[in-house]
Design a protein around this motif. Structure first.
Motif, mmCIF file in Angstrom:
data_model
loop_
_atom_site.group_PDB
_atom_site.id
_atom_site.type_symbol
_atom_site.label_atom_id
_atom_site.label_comp_id
_atom_site.label_asym_id
_atom_site.label_seq_id
_atom_site.Cartn_x
_atom_site.Cartn_y
_atom_site.Cartn_z
ATOM 1 N N PRO A 1 0.818 -1.218 0.000
ATOM 2 C CA PRO A 1 0.000 0.000 0.000
ATOM 3 C C PRO A 1 0.853 1.269 0.000
ATOM 4 C CG PRO A 1 -0.877 -1.587 1.560
ATOM 5 C CD PRO A 1 0.447 -2.135 1.089
ATOM 6 N N LEU A 2 0.457 2.227 -0.818
ATOM 7 C CA LEU A 2 1.141 3.513 -0.931
ATOM 8 C C LEU A 2 0.125 4.625 -0.705
ATOM 9 C CD1 LEU A 2 3.630 5.265 -1.805
ATOM 10 C CD2 LEU A 2 2.703 5.157 -4.124
ATOM 11 N N ARG A 3 0.431 5.526 0.203
ATOM 12 C CA ARG A 3 -0.416 6.689 0.475
ATOM 13 C C ARG A 3 0.506 7.885 0.670
ATOM 14 N NH1 ARG A 3 -3.046 2.995 -0.682
ATOM 15 N NH2 ARG A 3 -4.870 2.062 0.358
ATOM 16 N N GLU A 4 0.529 8.785 -0.287
ATOM 17 C CA GLU A 4 1.421 9.942 -0.201
ATOM 18 C C GLU A 4 0.668 11.218 -0.538
ATOM 19 O OE1 GLU A 4 5.893 8.184 -1.151
ATOM 20 O OE2 GLU A 4 4.846 9.384 -2.664
ATOM 21 N N LEU A 5 0.910 12.230 0.274
ATOM 22 C CA LEU A 5 0.341 13.552 0.053
ATOM 23 C C LEU A 5 1.492 14.544 -0.076
ATOM 24 C CD1 LEU A 5 -2.107 15.535 0.046
ATOM 25 C CD2 LEU A 5 -1.784 15.715 2.524
ATOM 26 N N GLY B 1 3.798 32.622 -4.277
ATOM 27 C CA GLY B 1 2.612 32.003 -3.693
ATOM 28 C C GLY B 1 2.037 30.893 -4.535
ATOM 29 N N SER B 2 2.839 30.307 -5.445
ATOM 30 C CA SER B 2 2.386 29.125 -6.172
ATOM 31 C C SER B 2 2.103 28.015 -5.171
ATOM 32 C CB SER B 2 3.456 28.668 -7.172
ATOM 33 O OG SER B 2 3.649 29.639 -8.174
ATOM 34 N N ARG B 3 0.994 27.304 -5.364
ATOM 35 C CA ARG B 3 0.582 26.264 -4.427
ATOM 36 C C ARG B 3 0.331 24.969 -5.176
ATOM 37 N NH1 ARG B 3 -2.285 30.841 -3.330
ATOM 38 N NH2 ARG B 3 -4.097 30.021 -4.441
ATOM 39 N N LEU B 4 0.870 23.877 -4.648
ATOM 40 C CA LEU B 4 0.699 22.552 -5.243
ATOM 41 C C LEU B 4 0.092 21.616 -4.213
ATOM 42 C CD1 LEU B 4 1.249 20.328 -7.431
ATOM 43 C CD2 LEU B 4 3.476 20.004 -6.323
ATOM 44 N N LEU B 5 -0.909 20.852 -4.646
ATOM 45 C CA LEU B 5 -1.498 19.791 -3.843
ATOM 46 C C LEU B 5 -1.551 18.541 -4.710
ATOM 47 C CD1 LEU B 5 -3.058 18.665 -1.380
ATOM 48 C CD2 LEU B 5 -5.156 19.550 -2.438
ATOM 49 N N ALA B 6 -0.922 17.453 -4.250
ATOM 50 C CA ALA B 6 -0.871 16.227 -5.046
ATOM 51 C C ALA B 6 -1.087 15.018 -4.151
ATOM 52 C CB ALA B 6 0.471 16.109 -5.776
ATOM 53 N N LEU B 7 -1.811 14.030 -4.676
ATOM 54 C CA LEU B 7 -2.115 12.807 -3.951
ATOM 55 C C LEU B 7 -1.692 11.622 -4.794
ATOM 56 C CD1 LEU B 7 -3.530 11.699 -1.368
ATOM 57 C CD2 LEU B 7 -5.630 11.554 -2.737
ATOM 58 N N ASP B 8 -0.998 10.652 -4.175
ATOM 59 C CA ASP B 8 -0.497 9.463 -4.861
ATOM 60 C C ASP B 8 -0.902 8.237 -4.041
ATOM 61 O OD1 ASP B 8 0.826 7.580 -6.342
ATOM 62 O OD2 ASP B 8 2.828 8.437 -6.100
ATOM 63 N N LEU B 9 -1.771 7.401 -4.612
ATOM 64 C CA LEU B 9 -2.278 6.217 -3.923
ATOM 65 C C LEU B 9 -2.002 4.984 -4.771
ATOM 66 C CD1 LEU B 9 -5.810 7.565 -2.884
ATOM 67 C CD2 LEU B 9 -3.699 7.653 -1.555
ATOM 68 N N GLY B 10 -1.536 3.914 -4.146
ATOM 69 C CA GLY B 10 -1.263 2.683 -4.875
ATOM 70 C C GLY B 10 -1.411 1.469 -3.988
ATOM 71 N N ALA C 1 -3.555 15.884 -8.931
ATOM 72 C CA ALA C 1 -2.740 17.066 -8.627
ATOM 73 C C ALA C 1 -3.468 18.330 -9.068
ATOM 74 C CB ALA C 1 -1.381 16.977 -9.318
ATOM 75 N N HIS C 2 -3.293 19.388 -8.279
ATOM 76 C CA HIS C 2 -3.770 20.719 -8.649
ATOM 77 C C HIS C 2 -2.693 21.726 -8.256
ATOM 78 C CE1 HIS C 2 -6.294 24.254 -9.243
ATOM 79 N NE2 HIS C 2 -5.853 24.684 -8.070
ATOM 80 N N GLU C 3 -2.432 22.658 -9.154
ATOM 81 C CA GLU C 3 -1.438 23.685 -8.865
ATOM 82 C C GLU C 3 -1.942 25.044 -9.310
ATOM 83 O OE1 GLU C 3 3.361 24.579 -9.322
ATOM 84 O OE2 GLU C 3 2.407 23.154 -10.685
ATOM 85 N N ASP C 4 -1.868 26.012 -8.407
ATOM 86 C CA ASP C 4 -2.067 27.421 -8.748
ATOM 87 C C ASP C 4 -0.688 28.025 -8.959
ATOM 88 O OD1 ASP C 4 -4.916 27.567 -8.501
ATOM 89 O OD2 ASP C 4 -4.654 27.423 -6.335
ATOM 90 N N MET C 5 -0.431 28.486 -10.176
ATOM 91 C CA MET C 5 0.896 28.964 -10.538
ATOM 92 C C MET C 5 0.963 30.489 -10.441
ATOM 93 S SD MET C 5 1.620 26.429 -13.788
ATOM 94 C CE MET C 5 0.006 26.706 -14.520
ATOM 95 N N ARG C 6 1.942 30.956 -9.677
ATOM 96 C CA ARG C 6 2.186 32.392 -9.515
ATOM 97 C C ARG C 6 3.668 32.668 -9.755
ATOM 98 N NH1 ARG C 6 -2.450 31.669 -9.571
ATOM 99 N NH2 ARG C 6 -4.073 32.349 -8.112
#
Length: 741
Positions: free
Chosen positions: A169-173, A181-190, A205-210
């Motif tokens: 099992p893989l659970r990564e945030l 102020g660029s913000r990245l949110l990513a989730l990796d599940l396996g 994944a979602h990223e607001d690029m600044r």
């Protein structure tokens, strides 16, 4: 799939694809003597699919291959392919504008966006933004790639390998913060089901690029899912898809100011910063389906199908040339000198409005490959043979591409141009394109003695291409076929050291652009064959590896634009209707170079680096450029990196990297010679790993790009005969937290 011409030989129907992927002989699966399919966790890369030699380790293949794994991608904070240029000396910028798709150059040759990129081993178009969040590794083959690809530029190939299901099992945030102020949110599940039959890997994944660059705020999203099923111990069925979307304005380049190379000013200036500028949009839906079948202990086959569907809106306030209001002169391939503004190091540029919406590109590929081992003539052979069928369909609308500029802007980015009135009409035709390619290939690795191995391969390609402008004019269709051979040999000298050599041919096929000012618009250009010779040493050590090699590549010079009368005046062609012609060949681009690379572990230290020394020369019938260096090719490149684990603070490591590039020519001919100065950049990295429990681990990473905030010109690409300059990015900080739970 939509095509203008459809026939039984050209259709890739769902039924045909299903038959290709599902022909699994039941008798083979029931043979109790067979070995089970081995499914790797794919967290390491002992082999590289990009070589085309199956499960042969990279260290044994007589070619130069770089594999960039997930750990390196995370440490670098890589978001795009252009970020990887700091890892390999042979890989440099080709035309990497922020907010646009990436162009790579390998060994001084810019890769073709249509033919030099692979995903899961199948051809894709790189005329889009490709996310890296769900990629396990990036494989880069350096050199002529005729045995791996039917048509391609001679620099090499890039193959994206996606993340696959994990055994445990893989659970990564991942949370990231950078720049303004660029913000990245990513989730990796396996993981896998309890019976280990079904596996999954999910990436979101979602990223607001600044970014620091003016007027380039944007956002991107990714959803990717990979599944596999162990149908039996000898049969594995795997499928995956990804959807991604990015919206961001792009950044056009600076240029020469008259005959002068300007000093590097503010690297965050964006000449696309106009009230009426619109962002680019890139939507990407891509997926593959694969069946791996073990026949017996010696033989197996693989069937694979991939489909890529792209949609883009390409929009830009585009600086191109300049009419000098002071002298009255027109600069076709650069901007006006500072005398046009009266300000030091500030010139003028004509600004055009460009807009091409709803560009659609679809690519499909199906491949069947049979591979195995046999003994013949007292020699052990590892053989691979197969068939690759690909279909490319590009559909465009009319472009808004003004014949006159909408205004002039100063190169310091301080000019605001009013919105065009009336709005620019979408009247410029584009070119729709269909291409059908069938490739047959066979490869053989023969082990004559325990130390001496030879390699041979041949790929036969059949092309059928059809182009037509969006207004129905200038239609052309042609067929071509050609062969691409490849030979290699390696000898084990002992102690992990081997000597290798190889020779190969690559092929390029193209048509002259469907533009009215070309006398041969839409006509096929004869096939251009490039050749490469390479010889080198490789050694695997207990705590690392190194490689030293020499390469020699000759490529016929394509796409040289000249007046029909023969005088060299590429920059004047757009102003001389029907006077331009794309020459078939005009001499060679001859690149010779030395490459040295290595990695080493010394206690708490991890050291690595690579260097390339390149001699690139242009042979031409035009005496003004014959014997000169082509533009935008660095004469030397050096990449160094080091990491140190601090014993006094468990989990803490510090590291950094140095990137150095020698001069690049902007212009090199008898009349004018301008070069970018060499540059050196230092990056830094601080990483701290916390293990809160047996199942929970958190890694904090602080990275600084361009630590000393150096100002330098990074590259000097040419686009449509115009010279552009791109500065190195300003100092940028990023903080990332990755936690497993």
């Amino acid at each position: 799939m939509t095509c203008r011409h459809r026939s039984p030989t050209h259709s890739m129907t769902p039924c045909a694809v299903a038959a290709l992927l599902l022909m699994s002989p039941v008798a083979w699966a029931q043979d109790a003597s067979l070995q089970p399919v081995v499914v790797n966790d794919r967290t390491s890369a002992p082999v590289a699919d990009v070589t085309g030699f199956g499960d042969v380790p990279v260290r044994e293949v007589p070619a130069s291959v770089t594999v960039i794994g997930r750990e390196q991608l995370d440490a670098l904070g890589a978001r795009r392919l252009a970020d990887l240029t700091t890892l390999d000396a042979s890989v440099t910028d080709g035309y990497n504008a922020p907010g646009y798709w990436d162009f790579l150059s390998i060994r001084g040759y810019t890769l073709n966006q249509t033919y030099n990129y692979r995903r899961e081993g199948l051809p894709i178009s790189a005329e889009t933004v490709i996310p890296l969040d769900n990629k396990e590794r990036i494989e880069i083959l350096k050199g002529t790639s005729g045995i791996q690809a039917g048509t391609s530029a001679p620099g090499g190939l890039v193959n994206y390998v996606v993340k696959r299901p994990t055994e445990t099992p893989l659970r990564e945030l991942t949370l990231g913060l950078s720049e303004r102020g660029s913000r990245l949110l990513a989730l990796d599940l396996g993981g896998r089901t309890d019976n280990k039959v079904i596996g999954y890997r999910l990436n979101i994944a979602h990223e607001d690029m600044r970014p620091l660059i003016d007027a380039t705020n944007g956002h991107r999203d990714l959803f990717a899912l990979a599944l596999d099923a162990r149908v039996s111990r000898d049969t594995l069925v795997a499928g995956e898809f990804e959807w991604s979307s990015q919206t961001q304005a792009s950044v056009p380049g600076q240029s020469l100011l008259g005959s002068q190379l300007p000093a590097v000013g503010n690297p965050n200036v964006n000449l696309n910063n106009q009230p009426w500028s619109k962002p680019n949009n890139f939507d990407n839906l891509t997926g593959t389906l694969r069946v791996d079948q073990q026949i017996n202990q010696a033989w197996s086959w693989q069937a694979q199908y991939g489909r890529q569907k792209l949609k883009s809106n390409d929009r830009l306030a585009y600086p191109f040339g300049c009419s000098d209001p002071v002298s009255g002169a027109y600069y076709a391939d650069r901007y006006c000198p500072s005398s046009s503004t009266g300000k030091a190091n500030v010139g003028l540029a004509d600004i055009y409005q460009f807009e091409s919406n709803n560009e659609r590109r679809t690519q499909q590929a199906a491949q069947f490959k049979l591979q195995g081992n046999l003994r013949w003539g007292g020699v052990q052979h590892q053989v691979s043979t197969g068939l690759l069928r690909s279909v490319l369909n590009n559909r465009f609308g009319f472009q808004a591409d003004g014949s006159a500029p909408v205004g002039q802007a100063t190169t310091d980015g301080q000019t605001s141009i009013p919105s065009p009135n009336p709005p620019l009409a979408f009247i410029t035709p584009n070119t729709n394109r269909d291409e059908y390619s069938t490739e047959l290939f066979v490869q053989d690795m023969a082990r004559w003695t325990p130390r001496f191995v030879t390699w041979a391969g041949l790929r036969h390609t059949e092309l059928d291409r059809h182009n037509i402008q969006t207004d129905g004019g200038q239609e052309t269709r042609y067929r071509q076929s050609f062969n691409s051979p490849w030979l290699g040999a390696s000898y084990d000298l002992g102690s992990g050291l081997s000597l290798y050599g190889s020779w190969g041919r690559g092929t390029e096929s193209a048509v002259a652009p469907n533009r009215p000012y070309y006398a041969n618009a839409g006509s096929a250009i004869p096939v251009a064959v490039s050749t490469q010779k390479e010889i080198g040493f490789k050694q695997a050590l207990a705590q690392g590896a190194w490689q030293l090699n020499y390469f020699d590549i000759r490529r016929p010079a394509l796409y040289e634009t000249q007046l029909a009368g023969g005088s060299s005046a590429a920059q004047l062609c757009p102003n001389s209707p029907t006077d331009c012609r794309i020459q078939s060949f005009d001499g060679d681009a001859h690149h010779q170079g030395l490459e040295l690379s290595g990695d080493l572990r010394l206690g708490a230290w991890r050291l690595g680096g690579s260097g390339m020394w390149l001699r690139a020369v242009r042979d031409s019938a035009d005496a003004s450029i014959n014997g000169h260096t082509p533009s935008n090719v660095p004469s030397r490149v050096l990449r160094l990196r080091a990491d140190y684990s601090v014993a006094q603070i468990p989990g803490l490591s510090v590291g950094g990297g140095i990137s150095h590039e020698g001069p690049r020519k902007v212009i090199d001919n008898s009349a004018e010679q301008v070069s970018l100065p060499s540059w050196t950049r230092v990056d830094a990295l601080l990483s701290f790993q916390q293990k809160l429990s047996a199942d929970t681990r958190t890694v904090w990473t602080l990275g600084v790009t361009n630590l000393f905030d150096r100002r330098y010109w990074r590259e000097s690409p040419t686009s449509y005969g115009h010279l552009y300059l791109y500065p190195g990015a300003a100092r940028t900080l990023r903080l990332t937290m990755k936690t497993s739970f």
